[in-house]
Design a protein around this motif. Structure first.
Motif, PDB file in Angstrom:
ATOM      1  N   SER A   1      -6.528  75.756 -26.922  1.00 29.75           N
ATOM      2  CA  SER A   1      -7.466  76.735 -26.362  1.00 29.75           C
ATOM      3  C   SER A   1      -8.318  77.373 -27.454  1.00 29.75           C
ATOM      4  CB  SER A   1      -6.687  77.814 -25.604  1.00 29.75           C
ATOM      5  OG  SER A   1      -7.545  78.809 -25.094  1.00 29.75           O
ATOM      6  N   ASP A   2      -7.665  77.772 -28.544  1.00 29.19           N
ATOM      7  CA  ASP A   2      -8.404  78.388 -29.655  1.00 29.19           C
ATOM      8  C   ASP A   2      -9.391  77.413 -30.280  1.00 29.19           C
ATOM      9  OD1 ASP A   2      -7.029  80.716 -29.229  1.00 29.19           O
ATOM     10  OD2 ASP A   2      -5.656  80.479 -30.924  1.00 29.19           O
ATOM     11  N   GLY A   3      -9.026  76.144 -30.331  1.00 27.20           N
ATOM     12  CA  GLY A   3      -9.932  75.135 -30.883  1.00 27.20           C
ATOM     13  C   GLY A   3     -11.180  74.971 -30.045  1.00 27.20           C
ATOM     14  N   ILE A   4     -11.015  74.964 -28.726  1.00 26.89           N
ATOM     15  CA  ILE A   4     -12.165  74.864 -27.834  1.00 26.89           C
ATOM     16  C   ILE A   4     -13.067  76.092 -27.987  1.00 26.89           C
ATOM     17  CG2 ILE A   4     -12.900  74.743 -25.422  1.00 26.89           C
ATOM     18  CD1 ILE A   4     -10.214  73.293 -24.853  1.00 26.89           C
ATOM     19  N   LYS A   5     -12.441  77.265 -28.000  1.00 30.45           N
ATOM     20  CA  LYS A   5     -13.216  78.499 -28.144  1.00 30.45           C
ATOM     21  C   LYS A   5     -13.990  78.525 -29.457  1.00 30.45           C
ATOM     22  CE  LYS A   5     -10.034  81.360 -25.411  1.00 30.45           C
ATOM     23  NZ  LYS A   5      -9.008  82.436 -25.482  1.00 30.45           N
TER      24      LYS A   5
ATOM     25  N   ILE B   1     -15.175  76.062 -31.186  1.00 25.79           N
ATOM     26  CA  ILE B   1     -16.349  75.189 -31.112  1.00 25.79           C
ATOM     27  C   ILE B   1     -17.483  75.895 -30.381  1.00 25.79           C
ATOM     28  CG2 ILE B   1     -17.266  73.067 -30.092  1.00 25.79           C
ATOM     29  CD1 ILE B   1     -15.595  72.555 -32.564  1.00 25.79           C
ATOM     30  N   PHE B   2     -17.192  76.450 -29.220  1.00 27.41           N
ATOM     31  CA  PHE B   2     -18.243  77.051 -28.401  1.00 27.41           C
ATOM     32  C   PHE B   2     -18.799  78.337 -28.992  1.00 27.41           C
ATOM     33  CE2 PHE B   2     -16.868  74.044 -25.242  1.00 27.41           C
ATOM     34  CZ  PHE B   2     -18.012  73.804 -24.509  1.00 27.41           C
ATOM     35  N   GLU B   3     -18.011  79.026 -29.832  1.00 28.72           N
ATOM     36  CA  GLU B   3     -18.515  80.234 -30.488  1.00 28.72           C
ATOM     37  C   GLU B   3     -19.528  79.923 -31.582  1.00 28.72           C
ATOM     38  OE1 GLU B   3     -14.983  82.129 -31.842  1.00 28.72           O
ATOM     39  OE2 GLU B   3     -14.412  82.875 -29.841  1.00 28.72           O
ATOM     40  N   ASP B   4     -19.572  78.665 -32.006  1.00 33.93           N
ATOM     41  CA  ASP B   4     -20.393  78.311 -33.164  1.00 33.93           C
ATOM     42  C   ASP B   4     -21.427  77.229 -32.884  1.00 33.93           C
ATOM     43  OD1 ASP B   4     -21.105  78.258 -35.979  1.00 33.93           O
ATOM     44  OD2 ASP B   4     -19.898  76.436 -36.155  1.00 33.93           O
ATOM     45  N   ILE B   5     -21.126  76.315 -31.977  1.00 34.24           N
ATOM     46  CA  ILE B   5     -21.917  75.092 -31.820  1.00 34.24           C
ATOM     47  C   ILE B   5     -22.337  74.920 -30.367  1.00 34.24           C
ATOM     48  CG2 ILE B   5     -21.904  72.569 -32.075  1.00 34.24           C
ATOM     49  CD1 ILE B   5     -19.682  72.986 -34.213  1.00 34.24           C
ATOM     50  N   LYS B   6     -23.566  74.497 -30.145  1.00 34.67           N
ATOM     51  CA  LYS B   6     -24.026  74.156 -28.794  1.00 34.67           C
ATOM     52  C   LYS B   6     -23.410  72.812 -28.402  1.00 34.67           C
ATOM     53  CE  LYS B   6     -28.148  73.429 -25.941  1.00 34.67           C
ATOM     54  NZ  LYS B   6     -27.675  72.156 -25.354  1.00 34.67           N
ATOM     55  N   VAL B   7     -22.666  72.815 -27.319  1.00 34.58           N
ATOM     56  CA  VAL B   7     -22.017  71.600 -26.829  1.00 34.58           C
ATOM     57  C   VAL B   7     -22.824  71.059 -25.654  1.00 34.58           C
ATOM     58  CG1 VAL B   7     -19.899  70.599 -25.894  1.00 34.58           C
ATOM     59  CG2 VAL B   7     -19.765  72.472 -27.568  1.00 34.58           C
ATOM     60  N   ASP B   8     -23.205  69.783 -25.733  1.00 37.58           N
ATOM     61  CA  ASP B   8     -24.065  69.187 -24.708  1.00 37.58           C
ATOM     62  C   ASP B   8     -23.297  68.408 -23.649  1.00 37.58           C
ATOM     63  OD1 ASP B   8     -26.830  69.870 -25.761  1.00 37.58           O
ATOM     64  OD2 ASP B   8     -25.922  68.928 -27.525  1.00 37.58           O
ATOM     65  N   ALA B   9     -22.051  68.058 -23.939  1.00 33.78           N
ATOM     66  CA  ALA B   9     -21.194  67.403 -22.948  1.00 33.78           C
ATOM     67  C   ALA B   9     -19.760  67.463 -23.451  1.00 33.78           C
ATOM     68  CB  ALA B   9     -21.611  65.959 -22.698  1.00 33.78           C
ATOM     69  N   ILE B  10     -18.819  67.408 -22.506  1.00 35.53           N
ATOM     70  CA  ILE B  10     -17.388  67.431 -22.822  1.00 35.53           C
ATOM     71  C   ILE B  10     -16.723  66.246 -22.161  1.00 35.53           C
ATOM     72  CG2 ILE B  10     -15.230  68.739 -22.633  1.00 35.53           C
ATOM     73  CD1 ILE B  10     -17.023  71.237 -22.114  1.00 35.53           C
ATOM     74  N   LYS B  11     -15.914  65.528 -22.922  1.00 31.96           N
ATOM     75  CA  LYS B  11     -15.052  64.488 -22.359  1.00 31.96           C
ATOM     76  C   LYS B  11     -13.607  64.966 -22.458  1.00 31.96           C
ATOM     77  CE  LYS B  11     -11.993  60.998 -22.921  1.00 31.96           C
ATOM     78  NZ  LYS B  11     -12.295  59.600 -23.097  1.00 31.96           N
ATOM     79  N   ILE B  12     -12.864  64.877 -21.365  1.00 30.30           N
ATOM     80  CA  ILE B  12     -11.444  65.224 -21.359  1.00 30.30           C
ATOM     81  C   ILE B  12     -10.636  63.962 -21.098  1.00 30.30           C
ATOM     82  CG2 ILE B  12      -9.620  66.612 -20.325  1.00 30.30           C
ATOM     83  CD1 ILE B  12     -11.736  68.585 -19.402  1.00 30.30           C
ATOM     84  N   GLY B  13      -9.700  63.696 -21.989  1.00 27.85           N
ATOM     85  CA  GLY B  13      -8.802  62.560 -21.840  1.00 27.85           C
ATOM     86  C   GLY B  13      -7.385  63.023 -21.556  1.00 27.85           C
ATOM     87  N   VAL B  14      -6.447  62.615 -22.400  1.00 34.25           N
ATOM     88  CA  VAL B  14      -5.035  62.923 -22.172  1.00 34.25           C
ATOM     89  C   VAL B  14      -4.768  64.422 -22.285  1.00 34.25           C
ATOM     90  CG1 VAL B  14      -2.708  62.653 -23.126  1.00 34.25           C
ATOM     91  CG2 VAL B  14      -4.193  60.666 -22.884  1.00 34.25           C
ATOM     92  N   VAL B  15      -4.266  64.990 -21.195  1.00 32.99           N
ATOM     93  CA  VAL B  15      -3.792  66.385 -21.168  1.00 32.99           C
ATOM     94  C   VAL B  15      -2.383  66.323 -20.563  1.00 32.99           C
ATOM     95  CG1 VAL B  15      -5.925  67.727 -21.209  1.00 32.99           C
ATOM     96  CG2 VAL B  15      -5.277  66.597 -19.107  1.00 32.99           C
ATOM     97  N   PRO B  16      -1.362  66.157 -21.412  1.00 30.09           N
ATOM     98  CA  PRO B  16      -0.074  65.652 -20.938  1.00 30.09           C
ATOM     99  C   PRO B  16       0.955  66.681 -20.474  1.00 30.09           C
ATOM    100  CG  PRO B  16      -0.143  65.610 -23.327  1.00 30.09           C
ATOM    101  CD  PRO B  16      -1.462  66.155 -22.873  1.00 30.09           C
TER     102      PRO B  16
ATOM    103  N   ILE C   1      -2.927  71.551 -19.566  1.00 32.09           N
ATOM    104  CA  ILE C   1      -3.939  71.471 -18.506  1.00 32.09           C
ATOM    105  C   ILE C   1      -4.454  72.864 -18.164  1.00 32.09           C
ATOM    106  CG2 ILE C   1      -4.320  70.906 -16.063  1.00 32.09           C
ATOM    107  CD1 ILE C   1      -2.129  68.654 -16.554  1.00 32.09           C
ATOM    108  N   ASN C   2      -3.541  73.806 -17.992  1.00 26.26           N
ATOM    109  CA  ASN C   2      -3.943  75.182 -17.679  1.00 26.26           C
ATOM    110  C   ASN C   2      -4.760  75.796 -18.803  1.00 26.26           C
ATOM    111  OD1 ASN C   2      -2.780  75.330 -15.132  1.00 26.26           O
ATOM    112  ND2 ASN C   2      -0.814  76.051 -15.909  1.00 26.26           N
ATOM    113  N   ALA C   3      -4.359  75.531 -20.051  1.00 28.74           N
ATOM    114  CA  ALA C   3      -5.083  76.086 -21.198  1.00 28.74           C
ATOM    115  C   ALA C   3      -6.505  75.541 -21.265  1.00 28.74           C
ATOM    116  CB  ALA C   3      -4.333  75.772 -22.492  1.00 28.74           C
ATOM    117  N   VAL C   4      -6.645  74.241 -21.084  1.00 27.15           N
ATOM    118  CA  VAL C   4      -7.969  73.620 -21.122  1.00 27.15           C
ATOM    119  C   VAL C   4      -8.835  74.136 -19.975  1.00 27.15           C
ATOM    120  CG1 VAL C   4      -9.226  71.437 -20.886  1.00 27.15           C
ATOM    121  CG2 VAL C   4      -7.192  71.553 -22.351  1.00 27.15           C
ATOM    122  N   ALA C   5      -8.286  74.125 -18.767  1.00 30.71           N
ATOM    123  CA  ALA C   5      -9.056  74.539 -17.592  1.00 30.71           C
ATOM    124  C   ALA C   5      -9.475  76.001 -17.680  1.00 30.71           C
ATOM    125  CB  ALA C   5      -8.243  74.297 -16.323  1.00 30.71           C
TER     126      ALA C   5
END
Length: 261
Positions: free
Chosen positions: A59-63, A65-80, A85-89
């Motif tokens: 969760s902190d890693g995603i945050k 990225i978004f606090e610093d960089i414009k993200v144009d698309a996200i791909k989600i793969g293995v969320v095991p 899953i809850n953290a990502v969502a």
């Protein structure tokens, strides 16, 4: 240059997972970023172990990225796991002006083996489907979610329609072999299209599902429509399979950089 984020696991052999996603992003001329959800002991012959990353660091890693960089698309793969899953969502739901999300709901291998069970499987459908622009399940994953057997093109249409009912905006259903061809179906709210190609007689398909979803993400980031993004991603993966080279002794990876050499 556009920026694309992969949220996925690590396949040390480089054929699938976040390493494959990064290769796809480079091949599509977008800036590659990644948040790791799990690491595996894996090669072309199989998966022999998995260690999950703590959900808070994901969760902190995603945050970060978004606090610093414009993200144009996200791909989600293995969320095991349910926690991951809850953290990502929950983290992605908090993002304003969220970019397109391409979800590869990894639950089953190409041979039909189901490896993600129970609550985690249900959590992907409940929490990640509604925030996704498009999902890219294979036939076995769709069957596992819907408890509905897919044997024909009509079955594929029915399955894709049922998947839309979970709140996702579009579905790219990988149907595998039907009547001697490889058949896939794109279904949006207002359109659908079958993609049929000759069935390649090869075992060089490792990472094809990961690579398809990340190619769609890269194409969307580059400003293409969803229809064109899907079509070009399908062509990319077909050529990457067709122009593969030998890496290991098991299910061989596709050639992500076939157009470079």
């Amino acid at each position: 240059m556009k920026n694309v984020l992969s949220i996925a696991g690590v396949d040390p052999s480089g054929g699938a997972g976040i390493l494959a996603d990064i290769k796809v992003f480079i091949a599509h001329k977008v800036y590659a970023m990644g948040v790791v959800t799990a690491t595996t002991s894996q090669n072309t012959k199989g998966i022999f172990g998995m260690e999950l990353v703590d959900s808070k660091i994901i969760s902190d890693g995603i945050k970060a990225i978004f606090e610093d960089i414009k993200v144009d698309a996200i791909k989600i793969g293995v969320v095991p796991s349910v926690d991951i899953i809850n953290a990502v969502a929950s983290t992605l739901r908090e993002i304003k002006n969220r970019p397109p999300i391409i979800l590869d709901p990894v639950m089953a291998c190409k041979n039909g083996d189901i490896w993600l069970e129970g609550e985690a499987k249900e959590a992907i459908v409940k929490y990640l489907f509604p925030i996704s622009t498009i999902i890219t399940p294979n036939k076995f994953e769709a069957q596992e979610i819907l408890k509905f057997e897919i044997k024909s093109k009509d079955d594929m249409i029915e399955a894709a329609k049922r998947l839309l009912n979970f709140g996702v905006k579009a579905v790219f259903l990988k149907g595998g072999e039907i009547d001697g061809n490889s058949v896939d179906l794109f279904l949006g709210r207002d359109e659908f299209k079958f993609f049929e190609t000759k069935r390649l007689q090869t075992n060089s398909t490792h990472g094809s599902g990961c690579s398809l979803s990340s190619a769609i993400a890269a194409n969307l980031a580059n400003g293409l429509t969803l229809n064109d993004s899907v079509r070009l991603a399908k062509d990319y993966v077909f050529n990457a399979i067709n122009k593969s080279f030998k890496v290991g002794s098991g299910c061989n990876p596709i050639n992500h950089f076939y157009d470079f050499y």
